[in-house]
Design a protein around this motif. Structure first.
Motif, PDB file in Angstrom:
ATOM      1  N   THR A   1       0.853  -1.184   0.000  1.00 32.00           N
ATOM      2  CA  THR A   1       0.000   0.000   0.000  1.00 32.00           C
ATOM      3  C   THR A   1       0.890   1.235   0.000  1.00 32.00           C
ATOM      4  OG1 THR A   1      -0.089  -0.092   2.410  1.00 32.00           O
ATOM      5  CG2 THR A   1      -1.890  -1.151   1.198  1.00 32.00           C
ATOM      6  N   ASP A   2       0.277   2.385  -0.209  1.00 31.86           N
ATOM      7  CA  ASP A   2       1.026   3.645  -0.323  1.00 31.86           C
ATOM      8  C   ASP A   2       1.402   4.165   1.055  1.00 31.86           C
ATOM      9  OD1 ASP A   2       2.177   5.886  -1.375  1.00 31.86           O
ATOM     10  OD2 ASP A   2       0.290   6.921  -1.787  1.00 31.86           O
ATOM     11  N   ARG A   3       2.464   3.588   1.567  1.00 30.63           N
ATOM     12  CA  ARG A   3       3.001   3.943   2.884  1.00 30.63           C
ATOM     13  C   ARG A   3       4.463   4.269   2.698  1.00 30.63           C
ATOM     14  NH1 ARG A   3       6.136   1.450   6.742  1.00 30.63           N
ATOM     15  NH2 ARG A   3       5.492   1.580   8.934  1.00 30.63           N
ATOM     16  N   THR A   4       4.938   5.366   3.239  1.00 32.80           N
ATOM     17  CA  THR A   4       6.329   5.769   3.038  1.00 32.80           C
ATOM     18  C   THR A   4       7.283   4.624   3.364  1.00 32.80           C
ATOM     19  OG1 THR A   4       5.828   8.079   3.528  1.00 32.80           O
ATOM     20  CG2 THR A   4       8.123   7.407   3.721  1.00 32.80           C
ATOM     21  N   GLY A   5       8.198   4.337   2.424  1.00 23.29           N
ATOM     22  CA  GLY A   5       9.150   3.247   2.600  1.00 23.29           C
ATOM     23  C   GLY A   5       8.642   1.928   2.073  1.00 23.29           C
ATOM     24  N   PHE A   6       7.307   1.830   1.876  1.00 27.77           N
ATOM     25  CA  PHE A   6       6.694   0.615   1.345  1.00 27.77           C
ATOM     26  C   PHE A   6       7.085  -0.580   2.225  1.00 27.77           C
ATOM     27  CE2 PHE A   6       7.798   3.352  -2.474  1.00 27.77           C
ATOM     28  CZ  PHE A   6       6.660   4.121  -2.339  1.00 27.77           C
ATOM     29  N   VAL A   7       7.423  -1.722   1.661  1.00 30.87           N
ATOM     30  CA  VAL A   7       7.739  -2.898   2.474  1.00 30.87           C
ATOM     31  C   VAL A   7       9.236  -2.963   2.781  1.00 30.87           C
ATOM     32  CG1 VAL A   7       7.764  -5.421   2.564  1.00 30.87           C
ATOM     33  CG2 VAL A   7       5.791  -4.237   1.591  1.00 30.87           C
ATOM     34  N   VAL A   8      10.048  -2.968   1.742  1.00 25.37           N
ATOM     35  CA  VAL A   8      11.481  -3.244   1.912  1.00 25.37           C
ATOM     36  C   VAL A   8      12.189  -2.131   2.668  1.00 25.37           C
ATOM     37  CG1 VAL A   8      13.663  -3.637   0.702  1.00 25.37           C
ATOM     38  CG2 VAL A   8      11.566  -4.764  -0.093  1.00 25.37           C
ATOM     39  N   ASN A   9      12.025  -0.886   2.225  1.00 22.29           N
ATOM     40  CA  ASN A   9      12.764   0.199   2.864  1.00 22.29           C
ATOM     41  C   ASN A   9      12.278   0.508   4.273  1.00 22.29           C
ATOM     42  OD1 ASN A   9      14.765   0.754   0.985  1.00 22.29           O
ATOM     43  ND2 ASN A   9      13.445   2.079  -0.227  1.00 22.29           N
ATOM     44  N   ALA A  10      11.012   0.208   4.550  1.00 24.18           N
ATOM     45  CA  ALA A  10      10.518   0.411   5.916  1.00 24.18           C
ATOM     46  C   ALA A  10      11.260  -0.483   6.901  1.00 24.18           C
ATOM     47  CB  ALA A  10       9.018   0.145   5.985  1.00 24.18           C
ATOM     48  N   LEU A  11      11.747  -1.634   6.417  1.00 26.09           N
ATOM     49  CA  LEU A  11      12.533  -2.545   7.252  1.00 26.09           C
ATOM     50  C   LEU A  11      14.032  -2.289   7.114  1.00 26.09           C
ATOM     51  CD1 LEU A  11      10.577  -5.823   6.448  1.00 26.09           C
ATOM     52  CD2 LEU A  11      10.518  -4.549   8.598  1.00 26.09           C
ATOM     53  N   LEU A  12      14.478  -1.987   5.894  1.00 23.93           N
ATOM     54  CA  LEU A  12      15.904  -1.863   5.620  1.00 23.93           C
ATOM     55  C   LEU A  12      16.519  -0.585   6.181  1.00 23.93           C
ATOM     56  CD1 LEU A  12      18.486  -2.815   4.124  1.00 23.93           C
ATOM     57  CD2 LEU A  12      17.621  -1.587   2.110  1.00 23.93           C
ATOM     58  N   ILE A  13      15.841   0.546   6.033  1.00 17.96           N
ATOM     59  CA  ILE A  13      16.434   1.830   6.401  1.00 17.96           C
ATOM     60  C   ILE A  13      16.802   1.907   7.882  1.00 17.96           C
ATOM     61  CG2 ILE A  13      16.099   4.335   6.454  1.00 17.96           C
ATOM     62  CD1 ILE A  13      16.612   3.115   3.649  1.00 17.96           C
ATOM     63  N   PRO A  14      15.935   1.488   8.824  1.00 15.38           N
ATOM     64  CA  PRO A  14      16.349   1.529  10.235  1.00 15.38           C
ATOM     65  C   PRO A  14      17.603   0.686  10.507  1.00 15.38           C
ATOM     66  CG  PRO A  14      13.992   1.243  10.066  1.00 15.38           C
ATOM     67  CD  PRO A  14      14.527   1.069   8.686  1.00 15.38           C
ATOM     68  N   TYR A  15      17.735  -0.430   9.813  1.00 17.59           N
ATOM     69  CA  TYR A  15      18.918  -1.290   9.953  1.00 17.59           C
ATOM     70  C   TYR A  15      20.176  -0.561   9.487  1.00 17.59           C
ATOM     71  CZ  TYR A  15      22.086  -5.041   8.259  1.00 17.59           C
ATOM     72  OH  TYR A  15      23.173  -5.838   7.967  1.00 17.59           O
ATOM     73  N   LEU A  16      20.109   0.085   8.333  1.00 11.37           N
ATOM     74  CA  LEU A  16      21.275   0.814   7.828  1.00 11.37           C
ATOM     75  C   LEU A  16      21.616   2.000   8.735  1.00 11.37           C
ATOM     76  CD1 LEU A  16      20.600   0.887   3.965  1.00 11.37           C
ATOM     77  CD2 LEU A  16      21.816  -0.827   5.320  1.00 11.37           C
ATOM     78  N   LEU A  17      20.593   2.705   9.202  1.00 10.59           N
ATOM     79  CA  LEU A  17      20.843   3.855  10.073  1.00 10.59           C
ATOM     80  C   LEU A  17      21.449   3.410  11.405  1.00 10.59           C
ATOM     81  CD1 LEU A  17      17.607   5.984   9.497  1.00 10.59           C
ATOM     82  CD2 LEU A  17      19.842   6.241   8.403  1.00 10.59           C
ATOM     83  N   ALA A  18      21.037   2.255  11.916  1.00 12.83           N
ATOM     84  CA  ALA A  18      21.623   1.734  13.162  1.00 12.83           C
ATOM     85  C   ALA A  18      23.108   1.453  12.982  1.00 12.83           C
ATOM     86  CB  ALA A  18      20.888   0.467  13.594  1.00 12.83           C
TER      87      ALA A  18
END
Length: 296
Positions: free
Chosen positions: A195-212
């Motif tokens: 659905t139209d949610r910022t980050g969608f599926v993959v980036n919503a999970l991936l981005i916090p991992y990279l930022l950590a």
């Protein structure tokens, strides 16, 4: 099976594909579509961008020839299916246009409004390769919001098997089905829906991992090399988070993190100061020759 042999005539009702933008992602999408047998026209903003985009696609195809993934004859056939333009009007006959410009909301909204007026086919689909921005916002700039969706490819688009397809509240079910058919039967990719949610599926999970991982370097707790070795050897990840951040582009990582934080206001999405300073310094990752690692 070669990429070209996967193409099914008219998959999703599409024979002619337009791509706007020919950077890392746009060139990859154009090359992938041409390999699948589609007639591809790439629109760019300037003659310099046109020259650079053509060189980028040729270099990628030459690498594929050297790696024996394709032959020289197929390379030439693929190049023959790709044309370039600096005028959006040359996309008028396209049945699907995939936007792949910079992650700038205002620029994308303006582009979608122009494309809506340019495309002659009333059934043409407008897709955005955005990794984080609202599909609804782009759709609302057009007179055909039901025919707008997200089609998020991953880098390199020619080789990563996944495409996220994002529907907004406006997107018609028939348009979503056509997009899924184009991705699966036409391009030979695997599609997942979001659905139209910022980050969608993959980036919503991936981005916090990279930022950590960035925060861990920033705190001095561990080096980039140590973190990446820990995740590749200890968790069997194919690439560590800091090297992956460099491959994605630190400017892109920062942009997606900003979008996620703006929508959800959760601290795990907030860009660390180190990331902000690196982007401001031009240390954007592999494409700039320097990020968390140096590149030759």
């Amino acid at each position: 099976m070669t990429p070209a042999s996967r193409h099914q005539e008219g998959a999703g009702g599409v024979e002619r594909v337009g791509v706007v933008g020919c950077g890392l992602m746009g060139s990859g999408i154009a090359e992938l579509s041409a390999q699948a047998g589609y007639d591809v026209r790439v629109a760019v903003s300037s003659k310099d961008s046109l020259t650079a985009g053509r060189k980028r696609i040729l270099a990628s195809l030459d690498r594929a020839v050297r790696a024996e993934r394709i032959g020289a004859a197929e390379r030439d056939e693929v190049l023959g299916r790709i044309s370039f333009t600096t005028d959006l009007i040359d996309l008028a006959d396209r049945q699907l246009v995939i936007e792949s410009i910079a992650e700038d909301k205002a620029a994308k909204v303006e582009l979608f409004a122009l494309l809506d007026k340019t495309l002659e086919d009333p059934e043409a689909i407008l897709a955005s390769n955005t990794s984080s921005l609202s599909i609804t916002t782009m759709a609302s700039a057009t007179g055909r919001p039901e025919q707008v969706l997200g089609m998020h490819f991953f880098s390199p688009a020619q080789r990563i098997p996944l495409v996220e397809i994002i529907s907004s509240l406006h997107t018609a079910e028939s348009v979503l089905a056509r997009a899924e058919e184009f991705v699966a039967a036409g391009l030979g990719k695997q599609a997942i829906a979001s659905t139209d949610r910022t980050g969608f599926v993959v980036n919503a999970l991936l981005i916090p991992y990279l930022l950590a991982a960035v925060r861990m370097v920033e705190s001095g707790f561990a080096s980039a090399e140590t973190i990446d070795r820990g995740m590749t050897l200890g968790c069997s990840h194919p690439v560590g988070p800091l090297k992956l951040a460099d491959l994605v582009g630190l400017d892109v990582l920062r942009s997606v993190a900003d979008a996620l934080y703006d929508e959800f206001k959760e601290t795990l999405y907030a860009p660390p100061p180190l990331l902000t300073r690196m982007v401001a310094s031009g240390f954007l990752g592999k494409k700039a020759g320097r990020g968390f690692y140096r590149y030759g």
